[in-house]
Design a protein around this motif. Sequence first.
Motif, PDB file in Angstrom:
ATOM      1  N   ALA A   1     -16.220  -6.830 -23.700  1.00  0.00           N
ATOM      2  CA  ALA A   1     -14.904  -7.318 -23.290  1.00  0.00           C
ATOM      3  C   ALA A   1     -13.746  -6.631 -24.004  1.00  0.00           C
ATOM      4  N   THR A   2     -13.995  -6.057 -25.172  1.00  0.00           N
ATOM      5  CA  THR A   2     -12.907  -5.571 -26.022  1.00  0.00           C
ATOM      6  C   THR A   2     -12.891  -4.057 -26.125  1.00  0.00           C
ATOM      7  N   ALA A   3     -11.707  -3.462 -25.904  1.00  0.00           N
ATOM      8  CA  ALA A   3     -11.525  -2.023 -26.063  1.00  0.00           C
ATOM      9  C   ALA A   3     -10.318  -1.762 -26.957  1.00  0.00           C
ATOM     10  N   LEU A   4     -10.457  -0.797 -27.862  1.00  0.00           N
ATOM     11  CA  LEU A   4      -9.378  -0.416 -28.782  1.00  0.00           C
ATOM     12  C   LEU A   4      -9.060   1.062 -28.572  1.00  0.00           C
ATOM     13  N   THR A   5      -7.765   1.395 -28.585  1.00  0.00           N
ATOM     14  CA  THR A   5      -7.343   2.774 -28.350  1.00  0.00           C
ATOM     15  C   THR A   5      -6.273   3.173 -29.344  1.00  0.00           C
ATOM     16  N   GLY A   6      -6.410   4.359 -29.916  1.00  0.00           N
ATOM     17  CA  GLY A   6      -5.380   4.925 -30.786  1.00  0.00           C
ATOM     18  C   GLY A   6      -5.057   6.336 -30.336  1.00  0.00           C
ATOM     19  N   ALA A   7      -3.784   6.722 -30.426  1.00  0.00           N
ATOM     20  CA  ALA A   7      -3.393   8.057 -29.973  1.00  0.00           C
ATOM     21  C   ALA A   7      -2.133   8.511 -30.695  1.00  0.00           C
TER      22      ALA A   7
ATOM     23  N   GLY B   1      -6.386  11.483 -28.905  1.00  0.00           N
ATOM     24  CA  GLY B   1      -6.621  10.052 -28.940  1.00  0.00           C
ATOM     25  C   GLY B   1      -8.087   9.714 -28.824  1.00  0.00           C
ATOM     26  N   VAL B   2      -8.397   8.457 -29.077  1.00  0.00           N
ATOM     27  CA  VAL B   2      -9.772   7.985 -29.003  1.00  0.00           C
ATOM     28  C   VAL B   2      -9.762   6.542 -28.513  1.00  0.00           C
TER      29      VAL B   2
ATOM     30  N   SER C   1      -2.000  12.772 -14.580  1.00  0.00           N
ATOM     31  CA  SER C   1      -2.146  13.007 -16.022  1.00  0.00           C
ATOM     32  C   SER C   1      -2.648  11.767 -16.747  1.00  0.00           C
ATOM     33  N   TRP C   2      -2.639  10.599 -16.079  1.00  0.00           N
ATOM     34  CA  TRP C   2      -3.217   9.410 -16.715  1.00  0.00           C
ATOM     35  C   TRP C   2      -4.680   9.646 -17.089  1.00  0.00           C
ATOM     36  N   GLY C   3      -5.362  10.542 -16.339  1.00  0.00           N
ATOM     37  CA  GLY C   3      -6.771  10.777 -16.604  1.00  0.00           C
ATOM     38  C   GLY C   3      -7.062  11.462 -17.916  1.00  0.00           C
ATOM     39  N   THR C   4      -6.046  12.091 -18.507  1.00  0.00           N
ATOM     40  CA  THR C   4      -6.230  12.719 -19.816  1.00  0.00           C
ATOM     41  C   THR C   4      -5.390  12.039 -20.894  1.00  0.00           C
ATOM     42  N   ASP C   5      -4.845  10.866 -20.561  1.00  0.00           N
ATOM     43  CA  ASP C   5      -3.984  10.116 -21.485  1.00  0.00           C
ATOM     44  C   ASP C   5      -4.784   9.009 -22.160  1.00  0.00           C
ATOM     45  N   PRO C   6      -4.890   8.998 -23.476  1.00  0.00           N
ATOM     46  CA  PRO C   6      -5.640   7.931 -24.159  1.00  0.00           C
ATOM     47  C   PRO C   6      -5.102   6.541 -23.845  1.00  0.00           C
ATOM     48  N   GLN C   7      -3.767   6.418 -23.643  1.00  0.00           N
ATOM     49  CA  GLN C   7      -3.169   5.116 -23.362  1.00  0.00           C
ATOM     50  C   GLN C   7      -2.950   4.858 -21.871  1.00  0.00           C
ATOM     51  N   LEU C   8      -3.515   5.699 -21.020  1.00  0.00           N
ATOM     52  CA  LEU C   8      -3.548   5.463 -19.574  1.00  0.00           C
ATOM     53  C   LEU C   8      -2.169   5.179 -18.988  1.00  0.00           C
ATOM     54  N   MET C   9      -1.154   5.884 -19.499  1.00  0.00           N
ATOM     55  CA  MET C   9       0.218   5.799 -19.001  1.00  0.00           C
ATOM     56  C   MET C   9       0.820   4.404 -19.130  1.00  0.00           C
TER      57      MET C   9
ATOM     58  N   VAL D   1     -17.613   5.573 -27.473  1.00  0.00           N
ATOM     59  CA  VAL D   1     -16.354   6.208 -27.873  1.00  0.00           C
ATOM     60  C   VAL D   1     -15.987   7.319 -26.897  1.00  0.00           C
ATOM     61  N   LYS D   2     -14.716   7.332 -26.491  1.00  0.00           N
ATOM     62  CA  LYS D   2     -14.205   8.352 -25.583  1.00  0.00           C
ATOM     63  C   LYS D   2     -13.068   9.097 -26.263  1.00  0.00           C
ATOM     64  N   PHE D   3     -13.181  10.418 -26.334  1.00  0.00           N
ATOM     65  CA  PHE D   3     -12.181  11.256 -26.985  1.00  0.00           C
ATOM     66  C   PHE D   3     -11.273  11.910 -25.937  1.00  0.00           C
ATOM     67  N   TYR D   4      -9.979  12.042 -26.290  1.00  0.00           N
ATOM     68  CA  TYR D   4      -8.986  12.626 -25.392  1.00  0.00           C
ATOM     69  C   TYR D   4      -8.226  13.735 -26.120  1.00  0.00           C
ATOM     70  N   ALA D   5      -7.855  14.778 -25.390  1.00  0.00           N
ATOM     71  CA  ALA D   5      -6.992  15.826 -25.939  1.00  0.00           C
ATOM     72  C   ALA D   5      -6.257  16.478 -24.777  1.00  0.00           C
ATOM     73  N   GLY D   6      -4.986  16.887 -25.023  1.00  0.00           N
ATOM     74  CA  GLY D   6      -4.247  17.520 -23.943  1.00  0.00           C
ATOM     75  C   GLY D   6      -3.027  18.261 -24.420  1.00  0.00           C
TER      76      GLY D   6
END
Length: 385
Positions: A293-299, A285-286, A123-131, A243-248
């Motif tokens: 070098a920098t990645a930002l994630t919100g969920a 999440g997105v 399920s990490w594959g659909t988790d914006p925060q990668l578990m 940008v990568k979008f996530y939903a689950g």
Amino acid sequence: MRKKVLALSIMAAMSTVANAQSSVTLYGRIDNGFQFETGLPGNKNAWAAQSGNWGCSWFGLEGAEDLGGGTKAIFQLEGQLNTQTGASAGNLFGRHATVGFTNDHYGLFKMGNLGAGELSQDSWGTDPQLMQRYAISTLVRGRNWASASNGAEYNTPVLLGGLVIKGQYALTNNTSWNSAPVNAQGVPTGQGRTNAIEGIYTFGSGDFRVIYDEVRGADGSFNNVYSASRSILAGGTYVIGPVKFYAGYQHLSAPDATNTSMGVTNASQPLGVSAPTSVNHEWLGVAWQATDATALTGAVYHANANNGNGNATLFTLAATYALSKRTFLYTEAGYVHNSSTSNLNLGNGPYGNNNFDAATGASSNGNPSYGHSQTGVFAGVMTTF
């Protein structure tokens, strides 16, 4: 003498060929950091040094031997570490201890301790925060961290231009098919069986996956929605530029759950609350790759449990900064808001009251009081080898 030299040359050549046909790789990663969390039992706050807030620290060996005809024999041994203390986190190779075969045309088969390869962890594959610590497992009290031993797994090759199907079955290794033996007091002493199936479809700009898994309690029943239950999860991702979008969505079901099987009493629960038998969990999440070098994630994650257990919402914001291909810095902030009859915490805490004793300051777990919230932030460094 000439014959001896010739024999040694042949042996050396054979050794070179064998080495070319097989390989063994030592790998691992180390994650250490610090965290600060509020809203702990007794409305306390705490600083802590932590191993594995972004992801578990581990080390392992994996190898492959070419058997010819496109088939390889494969193995994997992997163990988890607490790199703040140097202690092994569980069995030496508790995460993976498998051997099997792989072929591009026929798929992959392996057996042994599937461990952290239990399909719920995909399920990490659909988790914006990668578990990470504040992520997909938080509002389901760690249910997505299920493990499986005494099992076997088969993965199909890529089908229909992007579909892979995985299946697992783990035996109890006991005479009772669905349950385990009991001790003299009539208490089950072994593990229940687990099984799972997953389909992953990957297309040009994203992917979609469905995971169904069952984890039975020691008596063979589904008696704890957060640890011995059925789970169905569906979710996906879609990429647009940086940008990568996530939903689950996830549904948990444990029809056999009772207060006793979940380790609580009526007296410790809020009025009208009893053991949950189902939980609905959804998230959005997105992730934005702001620079190389920098990645930002919100969920945002939301869960609702039945039998009066209320609902909770988790808000998260995270960032990583790559120092190299193998090392990066990370940080994440999380806030979990509980309804009046919910007491979910940020750290996958167990079900039930914290039983906080004001006189001693002791509590049985890190859950907040019912209806209270928790806030946390952590930061650290991860390096791989």
